[in-house]
Scaffold this motif. Sequence first.
Motif, PDB file in Angstrom:
ATOM      1  N   ALA A 161      -3.693  -0.902  -6.307  1.00 25.65           N
ATOM      2  CA  ALA A 161      -2.792  -1.770  -5.531  1.00 25.65           C
ATOM      3  C   ALA A 161      -3.513  -2.704  -4.559  1.00 25.65           C
ATOM      4  O   ALA A 161      -2.873  -3.331  -3.724  1.00 25.65           O
ATOM      5  CB  ALA A 161      -1.777  -0.912  -4.764  1.00 25.65           C
ATOM      6  N   SER A 162      -4.821  -2.829  -4.670  1.00 26.33           N
ATOM      7  CA  SER A 162      -5.556  -3.742  -3.786  1.00 26.33           C
ATOM      8  C   SER A 162      -5.583  -5.142  -4.398  1.00 26.33           C
ATOM      9  O   SER A 162      -5.188  -5.352  -5.555  1.00 26.33           O
ATOM     10  CB  SER A 162      -6.987  -3.236  -3.616  1.00 26.33           C
ATOM     11  N   GLY A 163      -6.075  -6.100  -3.640  1.00 26.97           N
ATOM     12  CA  GLY A 163      -6.292  -7.440  -4.171  1.00 26.97           C
ATOM     13  C   GLY A 163      -7.265  -7.412  -5.337  1.00 26.97           C
ATOM     14  O   GLY A 163      -7.113  -8.153  -6.311  1.00 26.97           O
ATOM     15  N   GLU A 164      -8.279  -6.548  -5.241  1.00 26.73           N
ATOM     16  CA  GLU A 164      -9.246  -6.404  -6.343  1.00 26.73           C
ATOM     17  C   GLU A 164      -8.560  -5.831  -7.585  1.00 26.73           C
ATOM     18  O   GLU A 164      -8.865  -6.239  -8.709  1.00 26.73           O
ATOM     19  CB  GLU A 164     -10.384  -5.467  -5.928  1.00 26.73           C
ATOM     20  N   ALA A 165      -7.657  -4.884  -7.380  1.00 25.55           N
ATOM     21  CA  ALA A 165      -6.920  -4.322  -8.517  1.00 25.55           C
ATOM     22  C   ALA A 165      -6.056  -5.404  -9.158  1.00 25.55           C
ATOM     23  O   ALA A 165      -5.930  -5.470 -10.395  1.00 25.55           O
ATOM     24  CB  ALA A 165      -6.052  -3.147  -8.063  1.00 25.55           C
ATOM     25  N   ALA A 166      -5.473  -6.273  -8.319  1.00 21.41           N
ATOM     26  CA  ALA A 166      -4.664  -7.382  -8.842  1.00 21.41           C
ATOM     27  C   ALA A 166      -5.545  -8.331  -9.649  1.00 21.41           C
ATOM     28  O   ALA A 166      -5.128  -8.840 -10.698  1.00 21.41           O
ATOM     29  CB  ALA A 166      -3.992  -8.115  -7.686  1.00 21.41           C
ATOM     30  N   GLU A 167      -6.761  -8.535  -9.166  1.00 17.80           N
ATOM     31  CA  GLU A 167      -7.693  -9.401  -9.914  1.00 17.80           C
ATOM     32  C   GLU A 167      -8.043  -8.771 -11.263  1.00 17.80           C
ATOM     33  O   GLU A 167      -8.074  -9.457 -12.293  1.00 17.80           O
ATOM     34  CB  GLU A 167      -8.966  -9.651  -9.102  1.00 17.80           C
ATOM     35  N   ARG A 168      -8.277  -7.458 -11.259  1.00 13.86           N
ATOM     36  CA  ARG A 168      -8.568  -6.782 -12.535  1.00 13.86           C
ATOM     37  C   ARG A 168      -7.394  -6.929 -13.506  1.00 13.86           C
ATOM     38  O   ARG A 168      -7.588  -7.163 -14.702  1.00 13.86           O
ATOM     39  CB  ARG A 168      -8.890  -5.300 -12.285  1.00 13.86           C
ATOM     40  N   ALA A 169      -6.186  -6.829 -12.980  1.00 13.22           N
ATOM     41  CA  ALA A 169      -5.004  -6.990 -13.830  1.00 13.22           C
ATOM     42  C   ALA A 169      -4.932  -8.415 -14.382  1.00 13.22           C
ATOM     43  O   ALA A 169      -4.581  -8.625 -15.552  1.00 13.22           O
ATOM     44  CB  ALA A 169      -3.740  -6.660 -13.029  1.00 13.22           C
ATOM     45  N   ALA A 218      -9.730 -15.381 -14.026  1.00 13.56           N
ATOM     46  CA  ALA A 218      -8.383 -15.215 -13.459  1.00 13.56           C
ATOM     47  C   ALA A 218      -8.493 -14.323 -12.221  1.00 13.56           C
ATOM     48  O   ALA A 218      -9.335 -13.427 -12.163  1.00 13.56           O
ATOM     49  CB  ALA A 218      -7.451 -14.585 -14.488  1.00 13.56           C
ATOM     50  N   ASP A 219      -7.646 -14.565 -11.224  1.00 12.81           N
ATOM     51  CA  ASP A 219      -7.733 -13.776  -9.993  1.00 12.81           C
ATOM     52  C   ASP A 219      -6.327 -13.398  -9.482  1.00 12.81           C
ATOM     53  O   ASP A 219      -5.314 -13.713 -10.112  1.00 12.81           O
ATOM     54  CB  ASP A 219      -8.517 -14.538  -8.915  1.00 12.81           C
ATOM     55  N   ALA A 220      -6.312 -12.715  -8.353  1.00  9.95           N
ATOM     56  CA  ALA A 220      -5.042 -12.236  -7.798  1.00  9.95           C
ATOM     57  C   ALA A 220      -4.119 -13.404  -7.473  1.00  9.95           C
ATOM     58  O   ALA A 220      -2.902 -13.317  -7.656  1.00  9.95           O
ATOM     59  CB  ALA A 220      -5.310 -11.407  -6.540  1.00  9.95           C
ATOM     60  N   GLY A 233      -4.104  -9.679   3.129  1.00 13.83           N
ATOM     61  CA  GLY A 233      -4.098 -10.971   2.434  1.00 13.83           C
ATOM     62  C   GLY A 233      -3.291 -10.927   1.146  1.00 13.83           C
ATOM     63  O   GLY A 233      -2.373 -11.728   0.936  1.00 13.83           O
ATOM     64  N   PHE A 234      -3.600  -9.972   0.283  1.00 14.22           N
ATOM     65  CA  PHE A 234      -2.877  -9.856  -0.983  1.00 14.22           C
ATOM     66  C   PHE A 234      -1.453  -9.355  -0.762  1.00 14.22           C
ATOM     67  O   PHE A 234      -0.489  -9.869  -1.344  1.00 14.22           O
ATOM     68  CB  PHE A 234      -3.640  -8.933  -1.945  1.00 14.22           C
TER      69      PHE A 234
END
Length: 301
Positions: free
Chosen positions: A179-187, A196-198, A244-245
């Motif tokens: 559920a982090s911004g990094e996890a969103a980027e991975r998704a 592609a990024d968050a 931020g995210f």
Amino acid sequence: MPTDLVIGVDVGGTKMLAGLVARDGGIGRMVEVRTPTADQAALLAALDALVEGLLAEGAEAIGVGVPMNLDRRTGVGLGAVNLPLRSLDLAGHLRDRFGVPVGVENDGNAIALAEWRVGAGRGATDLIALALGTGVGGGVVIDGRLYRGWAELGHVVVAADGPPCQGNCHGHGHLEAVASGEAAERAAVALWGEGADAHRLVEEARGGDEAGCAALGRIGHYLGVAIGSFANVFAPDLVVVGGGFGTAAWELLRGPADEAARAEALRPADDGLRIVEAALGDDAGLVGAGLVGFETLDGMR
Ligand SMILES: [Zn+2]
């Protein structure tokens, strides 16, 4: 006469923000740099430069929010998940260098302090704050006092045997992993490939993209699972979500988070549970750091 200004420094995984902070949480001049991630020395040099530029304007103390777990007896930072920091006496370093009182707090705790004192959580007695940024930070107010323990709320398990956590964390299925911004980027990378990024994930979902909406829905679900669990431990008046995210994606996260939290929280907490957006947005870390600076100035720490 005291100027009643301190310097707050928010050390984040991607950027460092420093600014003059007043007692009411008002922010004066701010400076921002990308966080150097090569090593500890490079990061400290950049932090010193940020502080030096502001200190001349009459600040009486320095408060820092840093994404490290701190030894409560000594104030020494033990380690960071998303930054190359270890065994760091940041308060001692800044005191030696600048000769003013310095307070250091975990960044999630600083955000909780800010939202509770001057943000969305004013008047609450028990409050949980979660900040979804590079990682997931959090803090807890219990019985009208900031809990000064580790409060590593991003490293609770929300998916047993789930994906590995990020950075230096060796755990699995932690909130931060999903559920982090990094996890969103991975998704986002999984959906649309490298680059592609968050930010794109949020934009695509806002535009109605089904896969993007589903990915953010999963993130919101996990956020809610964690909130439901926290509700079962702390019975907070209020849960504040920022970072931020978290702020950028709030409108898309809130529905699934609310539903999952109510499904997990015990009655009657499920009815009364209030999950709200952070009022201070991306400034919460900086304001909280400033409030830590005032607590140090006032001898409260
Ligand atoms: Zn973790």
